[in-house]
Design a protein around this motif. Sequence first.
Motif, mmCIF file in Angstrom:
data_model
loop_
_atom_site.group_PDB
_atom_site.id
_atom_site.type_symbol
_atom_site.label_atom_id
_atom_site.label_comp_id
_atom_site.label_asym_id
_atom_site.label_seq_id
_atom_site.Cartn_x
_atom_site.Cartn_y
_atom_site.Cartn_z
ATOM 1 N N CYS A 1 -6.878 -2.432 -4.130
ATOM 2 C CA CYS A 1 -5.939 -2.249 -3.026
ATOM 3 C C CYS A 1 -6.515 -2.888 -1.771
ATOM 4 O O CYS A 1 -5.811 -3.537 -0.999
ATOM 5 C CB CYS A 1 -5.674 -0.775 -2.787
ATOM 6 S SG CYS A 1 -5.038 0.086 -4.232
ATOM 7 N N ASN B 1 -12.865 4.214 0.037
ATOM 8 C CA ASN B 1 -11.961 5.360 -0.146
ATOM 9 C C ASN B 1 -12.439 6.251 -1.280
ATOM 10 O O ASN B 1 -11.695 7.088 -1.769
ATOM 11 C CB ASN B 1 -10.523 4.872 -0.372
ATOM 12 C CG ASN B 1 -10.425 3.900 -1.516
ATOM 13 O OD1 ASN B 1 -11.385 3.722 -2.268
ATOM 14 N ND2 ASN B 1 -9.276 3.267 -1.661
ATOM 15 N N CYS C 1 -1.842 5.144 3.360
ATOM 16 C CA CYS C 1 -3.114 4.534 2.937
ATOM 17 C C CYS C 1 -3.871 3.973 4.142
ATOM 18 O O CYS C 1 -3.335 3.211 4.938
ATOM 19 C CB CYS C 1 -2.846 3.424 1.931
ATOM 20 S SG CYS C 1 -4.345 2.526 1.481
ATOM 21 N N CYS D 1 -7.569 7.213 0.679
ATOM 22 C CA CYS D 1 -6.633 6.917 -0.418
ATOM 23 C C CYS D 1 -5.797 8.167 -0.572
ATOM 24 O O CYS D 1 -6.220 9.155 -1.163
ATOM 25 C CB CYS D 1 -7.379 6.598 -1.712
ATOM 26 S SG CYS D 1 -6.292 6.524 -3.150
ATOM 27 N N THR D 2 -4.619 8.124 0.013
ATOM 28 C CA THR D 2 -3.804 9.339 0.077
ATOM 29 C C THR D 2 -3.172 9.676 -1.271
ATOM 30 O O THR D 2 -3.163 10.830 -1.692
ATOM 31 C CB THR D 2 -2.690 9.145 1.112
ATOM 32 O OG1 THR D 2 -2.056 7.887 0.861
ATOM 33 C CG2 THR D 2 -3.261 9.135 2.518
ATOM 34 N N GLU D 3 -2.656 8.639 -1.938
ATOM 35 C CA GLU D 3 -1.843 8.895 -3.132
ATOM 36 C C GLU D 3 -2.664 9.290 -4.343
ATOM 37 O O GLU D 3 -2.222 10.094 -5.158
ATOM 38 C CB GLU D 3 -0.999 7.656 -3.472
ATOM 39 C CG GLU D 3 0.207 7.495 -2.584
ATOM 40 C CD GLU D 3 1.197 8.656 -2.713
ATOM 41 O OE1 GLU D 3 1.535 9.001 -3.873
ATOM 42 O OE2 GLU D 3 1.615 9.199 -1.683
ATOM 43 N N ILE D 4 -3.844 8.703 -4.504
ATOM 44 C CA ILE D 4 -4.622 8.986 -5.711
ATOM 45 C C ILE D 4 -5.725 9.993 -5.407
ATOM 46 O O ILE D 4 -5.729 11.110 -5.912
ATOM 47 C CB ILE D 4 -5.240 7.686 -6.284
ATOM 48 C CG1 ILE D 4 -4.157 6.612 -6.447
ATOM 49 C CG2 ILE D 4 -5.961 7.975 -7.586
ATOM 50 C CD1 ILE D 4 -3.334 6.676 -7.681
ATOM 51 N N LEU E 1 0.832 -1.209 0.000
ATOM 52 C CA LEU E 1 0.000 0.000 0.000
ATOM 53 C C LEU E 1 0.866 1.259 0.000
ATOM 54 O O LEU E 1 1.997 1.261 0.480
ATOM 55 C CB LEU E 1 -0.922 0.001 1.217
ATOM 56 C CG LEU E 1 -1.887 -1.186 1.330
ATOM 57 C CD1 LEU E 1 -2.559 -1.211 2.699
ATOM 58 C CD2 LEU E 1 -2.945 -1.142 0.230
ATOM 59 N N CYS E 2 0.296 2.340 -0.535
ATOM 60 C CA CYS E 2 1.030 3.609 -0.606
ATOM 61 C C CYS E 2 1.232 4.188 0.801
ATOM 62 O O CYS E 2 0.512 3.829 1.732
ATOM 63 C CB CYS E 2 0.253 4.636 -1.415
ATOM 64 S SG CYS E 2 -0.199 4.104 -3.057
HETATM 65 S S1 SF4 Z 1 -3.836 3.804 -4.504
HETATM 66 FE FE1 SF4 Z 1 -4.967 4.646 -2.766
HETATM 67 S S2 SF4 Z 1 -6.067 2.885 -1.969
HETATM 68 FE FE2 SF4 Z 1 -4.448 2.079 -3.232
HETATM 69 S S3 SF4 Z 1 -2.702 1.714 -1.849
HETATM 70 FE FE3 SF4 Z 1 -2.466 3.767 -2.701
HETATM 71 S S4 SF4 Z 1 -3.414 5.103 -1.215
HETATM 72 FE FE4 SF4 Z 1 -4.154 3.050 -0.791
#
Ligand code: SF4
Lengths: 324, 294
Positions: B62, B132, B31, B211-214, B27-28
């Motif tokens: 995820c 998310n 997350c 969902c932090t990254e997206i 996971l990012c």
């Molecule tokens: S894309 Fe979003 S949901 Fe998937 S691991 Fe990264 S932060 Fe979590």
Amino acid sequence: MSGPSASSSSLEAKPLRPAASAAKAREPLNVLIVGVGGQGVIMVSKALAWLAQSKGYEVKQSEVHGMAKRGGTVFSHVRFGPQVWSPTIPKGEADILVALEWAEGLRWLPYLKPGSGIFICDTKRIVPPFACLNRQPGARLRYSRETPAEVKAHVAEGYAIDATQMAAELGNERAANVVLIGALSTALDFPAEDWEKALSSFVPKKTIQVNLDAFRLGRSWIADARRGATAAEQAPLAPMPERSDAPYSVRLEITPQWCKSCDICVKLCPERCLRLNAERVAELAQPEKCTGCRLCELLCPDFAIRVHLDRPVVDATAAQGARL
Amino acid sequence: MSSTFVDSAADFDVRDYLRMDMMPHFLCPGCGHGIALRALLWAMHELGIAKDQLAVVSGIGCAGRLSAYIDANTFHVTHGRPLAYATGLALARPDLHVVVITGDGDCLAIGGNHLIHACRRNLKLTCLMLNNEIYGMTGGQVSPTTSETMLTSTTPLGNSEPSFDACALAAAAGAGFVGREVTRHVPRLKELIKAGLAHPGFAFVEVLSDCTEIFGRKNDLGSSPEMMLRQKSDIRPSAYRDSVDTPFRANELPTGILAQTNRPEYGAAYRRAAAAQRASAAAQAGSANAKEDS
Ligand code: SF4
Ligand SMILES: Cc1ncc(C[n+]2csc(CCOP(=O)(O)OP(=O)(O)O)c2C)c(N)n1
Ligand code: SF4
């Protein structure tokens, strides 16, 4: 009930009548009443102001209680005499300081007239949240540590009364402020019957009897104290609420390979004792501040932190000593 | 006056329940899904569920990936279908605790049909939906729970579809237990999952996860801690919360146990019917034999 449970540190037995002397000097008599929201500070000052006015004095009363809500500091100035100009009592000018809470009493001591002021204080202690700011295991509360004997040294005439306990023994803890009114009444020139009339009109109907009892108890307690009947030199303060956390030692186990530098632990730690190091891996920068609350362990999305609370490092007696 | 210090997490080390050779997980950074996984394992620990008594079935995404990290019986199945696989498993093995881990896309979009029918049947299993608001794994497409006006790779002008309230949907479809929590309140989330695991019918638990990254990046929601701080927080009075926080789905959605009923459980009813059918078949065979004998 079993006689008064706290002692007096009265210096001398001669009855002080500041009202009479003040009236002669055409100076107003200054009574400062302080305490914590919910204790009944305003009621005390209203009863006094009403009574003084009924005796033909000019009265000014000013209070700050709006922001205090329950648990915050509350104070009320009452000034009466042939003529009163300002509604507030300047520092060092209060003839009488009535405190419904111990630390509030100490906080306002500088307002008392040096050399002649009378200090009447409940030994009740209400510890405010910010006295617990140091959440270290076994940490001492940042609350006043002065004993009644130490306070006595600063005032001309002082009484530390466990009024809350006395009122509780009468059946209503909330009448503690009226026990203090009883004590206050001995320092002023108004007849006891008039005080009782004033009180009866200020308290709820159902509680008139317990309040009259409380008033008389406060009065007789001061009379006893003046005669030295209840003198136990070191008055025990009302019991201090105990810190609930047993002492323990904290160790953080961080798995650096799992940390992804998200910064959650750093920013959500209530003590702010973590940081990201040069490699942007979490580390415990201020171990002495860590309380072992486990928030970092629970919130780390990568399971990189484990908090170990090991066996107590401070022994029980040391912990006891840390309490007031 | 004195109370004892309770350290409820002292004997729970999440690593005892992880496949350590698979760690660290994929996971990012930041997350929320990792926190939800901890809460599930913590709940399992506190209920004393042994690893071989637990079967985790997960879909694709995820969220679905989480089953790979759990040291128990795990099935990583096709997109949208974990409830279908889990239904078969729970019917065949009523002795197991069957838990489904699914995402909002997995559960409500491609798997929406399976969800409503699982709720309707009320078979004993626990469905943990990590919401998310986005398809995280495939790069941030809109999902059935994406809030209106939010940006995703398929809604560059801001989402104009209304979003599902998954808990209201599950309750309306008949789920025996419905609850929701945010990842920030880990002990409360753990308690909610425990209540779901203990419920004798179908338990639907929605976890509001970041969902932090997206999603966070696309919508300028700030760093991981900032996103977490924006989650619903009961320690601040609501008026204050409403004045300082930007509008966010979690602020409007109720949390805690939202519905709980004692509808008949499907597995038990099915086993009773099957036993009755076997008994009557045996009785018929018995009378046929008796006829032959005479
Ligand atoms: S894309 Fe979003 S949901 Fe998937 S691991 Fe990264 S932060 Fe979590
Ligand atoms: C049948 C099928 N269709 C599409 C996909 C592509 N796909 C993989 S994951 C995913 C979405 C997952 O989103 P969500 O369930 O919200 O989980 P998240 O990644 O956000 O946790 C999609 C559409 C697939 N794997 N299989
Ligand atoms: S919460 Fe975990 S992953 Fe994030 S910075 Fe702290 S230790 Fe690293």
